[in-house]
Design a protein around this motif. Structure first.
Motif, PDB file in Angstrom:
ATOM      1  N   GLY A  21     -13.396   8.792   6.872  1.00 24.25           N
ATOM      2  CA  GLY A  21     -12.698   7.650   6.288  1.00 24.25           C
ATOM      3  C   GLY A  21     -11.205   7.756   6.291  1.00 24.25           C
ATOM      4  N   VAL A  22     -10.603   8.434   7.273  1.00 28.97           N
ATOM      5  CA  VAL A  22      -9.146   8.434   7.349  1.00 28.97           C
ATOM      6  C   VAL A  22      -8.643   7.031   7.620  1.00 28.97           C
ATOM      7  CG1 VAL A  22      -7.215   9.211   8.761  1.00 28.97           C
ATOM      8  CG2 VAL A  22      -8.911  10.846   7.982  1.00 28.97           C
ATOM      9  N   GLU A  23      -9.394   6.282   8.424  1.00 27.21           N
ATOM     10  CA  GLU A  23      -9.057   4.887   8.655  1.00 27.21           C
ATOM     11  C   GLU A  23     -10.237   4.043   8.205  1.00 27.21           C
ATOM     12  OE1 GLU A  23      -8.252   4.435  12.746  1.00 27.21           O
ATOM     13  OE2 GLU A  23      -6.357   5.514  12.688  1.00 27.21           O
ATOM     14  N   ILE A  24      -9.960   2.963   7.505  1.00 27.49           N
ATOM     15  CA  ILE A  24     -10.996   2.026   7.105  1.00 27.49           C
ATOM     16  C   ILE A  24     -10.628   0.672   7.681  1.00 27.49           C
ATOM     17  CG2 ILE A  24     -12.177   0.942   5.161  1.00 27.49           C
ATOM     18  CD1 ILE A  24     -12.726   3.858   5.208  1.00 27.49           C
ATOM     19  N   ASN A  25     -11.566   0.041   8.354  1.00 26.98           N
ATOM     20  CA  ASN A  25     -11.306  -1.271   8.931  1.00 26.98           C
ATOM     21  C   ASN A  25     -11.434  -2.321   7.849  1.00 26.98           C
ATOM     22  OD1 ASN A  25     -11.249  -3.637  10.329  1.00 26.98           O
ATOM     23  ND2 ASN A  25     -12.557  -2.922  12.015  1.00 26.98           N
ATOM     24  N   VAL A  26     -10.300  -2.954   7.478  1.00 29.88           N
ATOM     25  CA  VAL A  26     -10.318  -3.930   6.395  1.00 29.88           C
ATOM     26  C   VAL A  26     -11.277  -5.060   6.706  1.00 29.88           C
ATOM     27  CG1 VAL A  26      -8.898  -5.487   5.012  1.00 29.88           C
ATOM     28  CG2 VAL A  26      -7.949  -3.367   5.863  1.00 29.88           C
ATOM     29  N   ILE A 137     -10.420   0.160  -1.594  1.00 26.89           N
ATOM     30  CA  ILE A 137      -9.145   0.722  -2.048  1.00 26.89           C
ATOM     31  C   ILE A 137      -8.431   1.430  -0.902  1.00 26.89           C
ATOM     32  CG2 ILE A 137      -8.139   2.522  -3.506  1.00 26.89           C
ATOM     33  CD1 ILE A 137     -10.423   1.770  -5.546  1.00 26.89           C
ATOM     34  N   LEU A 138      -9.168   2.265  -0.173  1.00 29.39           N
ATOM     35  CA  LEU A 138      -8.545   3.013   0.916  1.00 29.39           C
ATOM     36  C   LEU A 138      -8.020   2.085   2.006  1.00 29.39           C
ATOM     37  CD1 LEU A 138     -11.060   5.996   1.209  1.00 29.39           C
ATOM     38  CD2 LEU A 138      -8.766   6.037   0.225  1.00 29.39           C
ATOM     39  N   ALA A 139      -8.742   1.008   2.275  1.00 34.85           N
ATOM     40  CA  ALA A 139      -8.280   0.053   3.279  1.00 34.85           C
ATOM     41  C   ALA A 139      -6.984  -0.615   2.840  1.00 34.85           C
ATOM     42  CB  ALA A 139      -9.360  -1.001   3.521  1.00 34.85           C
ATOM     43  N   ALA A 140      -6.912  -0.998   1.578  1.00 36.30           N
ATOM     44  CA  ALA A 140      -5.711  -1.662   1.072  1.00 36.30           C
ATOM     45  C   ALA A 140      -4.516  -0.716   1.094  1.00 36.30           C
ATOM     46  CB  ALA A 140      -5.955  -2.169  -0.345  1.00 36.30           C
ATOM     47  N   VAL A 141      -4.738   0.529   0.711  1.00 36.94           N
ATOM     48  CA  VAL A 141      -3.645   1.508   0.708  1.00 36.94           C
ATOM     49  C   VAL A 141      -3.177   1.784   2.126  1.00 36.94           C
ATOM     50  CG1 VAL A 141      -3.104   3.926   0.239  1.00 36.94           C
ATOM     51  CG2 VAL A 141      -4.263   2.545  -1.489  1.00 36.94           C
ATOM     52  N   GLN A 142      -4.129   1.912   3.065  1.00 36.06           N
ATOM     53  CA  GLN A 142      -3.752   2.188   4.448  1.00 36.06           C
ATOM     54  C   GLN A 142      -2.961   1.026   5.042  1.00 36.06           C
ATOM     55  OE1 GLN A 142      -4.040   5.054   5.809  1.00 36.06           O
ATOM     56  NE2 GLN A 142      -3.158   4.450   7.762  1.00 36.06           N
ATOM     57  N   ALA A 143      -3.283  -0.215   4.637  1.00 43.39           N
ATOM     58  CA  ALA A 143      -2.541  -1.379   5.126  1.00 43.39           C
ATOM     59  C   ALA A 143      -1.149  -1.450   4.508  1.00 43.39           C
ATOM     60  CB  ALA A 143      -3.315  -2.657   4.826  1.00 43.39           C
ATOM     61  N   GLY A 144      -0.968  -0.808   3.338  1.00 49.72           N
ATOM     62  CA  GLY A 144       0.348  -0.787   2.694  1.00 49.72           C
ATOM     63  C   GLY A 144       0.335  -1.491   1.348  1.00 49.72           C
ATOM     64  N   SER A 425       3.115   5.904  -0.896  1.00 46.20           N
ATOM     65  CA  SER A 425       2.114   4.867  -0.659  1.00 46.20           C
ATOM     66  C   SER A 425       0.726   5.440  -0.436  1.00 46.20           C
ATOM     67  CB  SER A 425       2.506   4.028   0.562  1.00 46.20           C
ATOM     68  OG  SER A 425       2.437   4.816   1.741  1.00 46.20           O
ATOM     69  N   ALA A 426       0.616   6.769  -0.273  1.00 47.28           N
ATOM     70  CA  ALA A 426      -0.649   7.440   0.052  1.00 47.28           C
ATOM     71  C   ALA A 426      -1.216   6.964   1.384  1.00 47.28           C
ATOM     72  CB  ALA A 426      -1.683   7.246  -1.067  1.00 47.28           C
ATOM     73  N   ARG A 427      -0.381   6.373   2.220  1.00 49.84           N
ATOM     74  CA  ARG A 427      -0.815   5.842   3.514  1.00 49.84           C
ATOM     75  C   ARG A 427      -0.768   6.950   4.564  1.00 49.84           C
ATOM     76  NH1 ARG A 427       1.725   3.346   7.971  1.00 49.84           N
ATOM     77  NH2 ARG A 427       3.761   3.736   7.022  1.00 49.84           N
ATOM     78  N   ILE A 428      -1.822   7.054   5.347  1.00 50.78           N
ATOM     79  CA  ILE A 428      -1.850   8.026   6.437  1.00 50.78           C
ATOM     80  C   ILE A 428      -1.083   7.429   7.608  1.00 50.78           C
ATOM     81  CG2 ILE A 428      -3.318   9.257   8.069  1.00 50.78           C
ATOM     82  CD1 ILE A 428      -5.457   9.304   5.864  1.00 50.78           C
TER      83      ILE A 428
END
Length: 726
Positions: A21-26, A137-144, A425-428
């Protein structure tokens, strides 16, 4: 040599000992076209609901863990990997996996719409109609998180009310699962902090209710990240603004004790408290009397207790200090073939991290946390996100090295996975994985992987800083941000953006004349004017040389100013001096891709063509997604042309032309390479495109910009008439 599992892009990593889950497809979270499926809650004790009604979960911990792992995976997972994840030497691991999958299907599948899918030897969970709180949550954080509306931020933050990720779902004797569970809990805690951070700093509402909300969120934030200086400073500022000085003193005293117990420096927080009280003196004067007598001479109790001095902490600096992006490279974990992390330090992983830290520090553009500090934090079992906030850095690099059996008898492979996270942002920002055979060349391969890690970390931070600077109001930029705004325009390679880049580099120099990198950027804009004919050549050449020389006097150990000076000297025709400066740039920073490319660029025209090939290839290996990739490819084409390998030269020239920022000279190189390869129709098509872009362009424009050897000039003139550029 080593290889990436997936070519052409930085990928998400998953597997038994790596975070799924490093990347989650929103877009894959909820598909309204599919029938209603269960809602999967992974925060707090695991729960599955359908139509708001909780479903009875199987008693098997492994069934529940399997569902959660599949829900956050970004790709189909091999059955062997799932067996390794959850079972410690079972009698029949595949049989037990089949039994667990059958139990999971009973919960998740719908009639006519199976969601737990097996494809060959892999298993995946179709999550298009599932709402999974952790994935959302992870998808939203990864998007910014900065892009989210306040209502959305609040809704996401409210999902954490259930508790910790998979609360109570530990599985003994399963080291890979335990490592994954710990990593996911850390990631989600970091995501929670990022949401709270954005809520606190994005809420500008006045009044006591907003103040109370901010304090409550800051207290939540500190419960999750107790050593985050920014949260402490925010809370103390809020308390001072409300005149609650006694509470602020108490908080500072408790904070000082906690920091001291962990060997961390709390003095910056003490200075921030003094500054906050000064800023809000008017509010403090109107506040109710403190419940306890004031400390002697107004000094903080914490400061007095720990220093024995009644003098207050020195005030925070009022003048902004020049800044650089900061990064901490944490020790990589080292895993054995069973996925369990090793407990001993001093192996290959530590050597790799030491090398990366040393090389990053040589770049001069980054503030790099020293090795002793990061290894001390690692000894305290501090995770990457918590370490980033405790160290108050912008970015954290982390990863792992794993050895596993493979190939023939006695053969092993090792893989290095790494990721770069934006702390706030905790964004990868970037993730990649490298795999190699473990043998006699191990140390050589590790060194090559270190080269790639250094180059990737540097370039990804530069890209992130450029993108951040372009979004900020121009009047608010400091020297660092103005420099990166200039870089954003510079790499577009057109005249208008080049003028904008020059403006921002000049602004950065005015804001901080001691910062060397804007001099290199400014010199490059004048190089572009001379090289691409965007102004009078001689004045532009002299400006490029003069400004690069100023940069060298500012910081002679910065590789970029040697690079800029080397290019300016090449414009002046001083090839020997130019190569010497470029050699210095890569000696100062062996991973400086632009230095290696420019060495290849010069050799491709009149020097050693084999050296040009080697340097062009090395620059692309170091920076495979570089804005100057078109130039690296064209340099390779020129070197191949000089070696008589015309078919290869034509292919590489077409790759260069296909890049979106390729300029007119690149098209001219491609047209000549295609003609020499006997591909006349394609050569004339490229030439026609060049004429549409820059009417009247001729071979003399190409020869006037470059410094080709006489034999190369003859070859180019020989085919220019055939393609309409004579």
């Amino acid at each position: 040599m080593f290889e990436r599992p997936v070519a052409g892009r930085s990928q998400a990593l998953s597997g038994p000992a790596v975070e799924a889950g490093v990347e989650i497809n929103v877009e894959s979270l909820v598909d309204p076209r599919l029938p209603l499926a269960p809602q999967l809650r992974l925060l707090g004790p695991m729960a599955i609901e359908r139509d708001g009604v909780p479903l009875a979960l199987p008693s098997s911990r492994k069934v529940r863990a399997l569902i959660a792992y599949l829900a956050l995976a970004t790709r189909p997972l091999a059955r062997d990997a799932l067996c390794e994840l959850l079972w410690d030497l079972p009698n029949d691991p595949r049989g037990e996996l089949r039994w667990c999958l059958s139990k999971a299907r009973a919960l998740l599948d719908e009639p006519g719409h199976p969601r737990l899918l097996t494809e060959g030897d892999t298993v995946r969970l179709d999550t298009r109609a599932l709402r999974v709180d952790a994935a959302e949550i992870l998808a939203a954080v990864q998007a910014g998180v900065a892009t989210l509306e306040p209502e959305r931020l609040q809704a996401l933050e409210a999902l954490f009310v259930g508790g910790d990720f998979l609360q109570g779902l530990e599985i003994e004797r399963s080291a890979p699962y335990s490592a994954w569970l710990l990593a996911q809990r850390r990631r989600l805690r970091a995501a929670h902090v990022a949401l709270l951070d954005q809520l606190v700093h994005g809420d500008q509402s006045p009044g006591p209710e907003a103040e109370a909300r901010a304090i409550a969120r800051l207290e939540q934030w500190l419960a999750l990240a107790p050593f985050d200086r920014r949260a402490h400073e925010g809370l103390l500022d809020a308390l001072a603004r409300g005149g609650r000085l006694h509470e602020g003193d108490e908080h500072l005293d408790a904070t000082a004790r906690r920091f001291e117990a962990e060997g961390q420096d709390w003095a910056p927080i003490g200075r921030a408290w003094q500054a906050a009280k000064t800023r809000h003196a008017a509010a403090a004067a109107s506040a109710p009397p403190a419940r306890t007598p004031a400390s002697p001479a107004g000094a903080d109790a914490a400061w007095l207790r720990l220093t024995g001095s009644e003098a207050a902490p020195p005030p925070a600096a009022t003048e902004p200090t020049p800044r650089r992006a900061s990064v901490a490279v944490l020790p990589f974990s080292e895993h054995g073939s069973n996925g369990a992390p090793g407990l001993l330090r001093g192996g290959l992983a530590d050597g790799l991290v030491h090398d990366v830290i040393t090389r990053l520090a040589k770049l001069r553009s980054l503030f790099v946390i020293a090795q002793g500090t990061v290894f001390a934090l690692d000894a305290q079992r501090v995770g990457p996100d918590e370490a980033g906030r405790a160290l108050n850095v912008d970015y954290v690099a982390s990863g792992q090295l794993q050895r596993r059996k493979g190939g023939g008898a006695g053969q092993h492979f090792f893989s290095v996975s790494a990721q770069l996270t934006e702390t706030r942002s905790a964004r990868i920002v970037w993730a990649d994985e490298f795999t190699a055979r473990d043998g006699a060349q191990t140390f050589e391969v590790i060194e090559q992987i270190g080269n790639h890690l250094v180059a990737a970390i540097d370039q990804q931070i530069e890209a992130a800083e450029r993108n951040r600077a372009i979004l900020k109001p121009p009047s608010s930029l400091d020297a660092w941000e103005a420099h990166h705004r200039g870089l954003w325009h510079m790499v577009r390679f057109n005249r208008e953006d080049n003028d904008q880049a020059r403006h921002w580099f000049e602004a950065a120099i005015r804001l901080d004349p001691t910062f060397a990198r804007p001099y290199a950027g400014l010199s490059f804009t004048h190089f572009q004017n001379a090289f691409l004919g965007w102004g009078e050549r001689e004045p532009a050449v002299e400006q490029a040389y003069r400004i690069a020389s100023q940069g060298l006097m500012t910081d002679e150990r910065d590789p970029t100013v040697h690079w800029a000076l080397g290019r300016a000297l090449w414009l002046r025709g001083r090839l020997g001096d130019s190569l010497a400066e470029l050699d210095t740039s890569v000696a100062l920073s062996p991973n400086f891709a632009h230095g290696h490319y420019t060495l290849g660029f010069i050799h491709s025209q009149s020097g050693d063509a084999a050296t040009a090939l080697r340097e062009a290839d090395h620059s692309r290996e170091l920076s495979p997604y570089d804005p100057l990739l078109f130039a690296m490819q064209a340099t390779r084409a020129l070197a191949l042309m000089r070696l008589g390998r015309h078919a290869e030269a034509a292919e590489w020239s077409l790759k260069a032309v296909a890049r979106p920022n390729a300029h007119a000279h690149i098209l001219a190189i491609a047209a000549h390479c295609l003609a020499l390869a006997g591909r006349g129709d394609e050569a004339r098509a490229v030439s026609a495109d060049l004429q549409r872009r820059l009417p009247g362009y001729r071979v003399d424009d190409l020869l006037g910009a470059f410094r080709f050897a006489p034999d190369v000039v003859g070859v180019l003139r020989g085919v220019s008439g055939v393609i309409g550029l004579g």
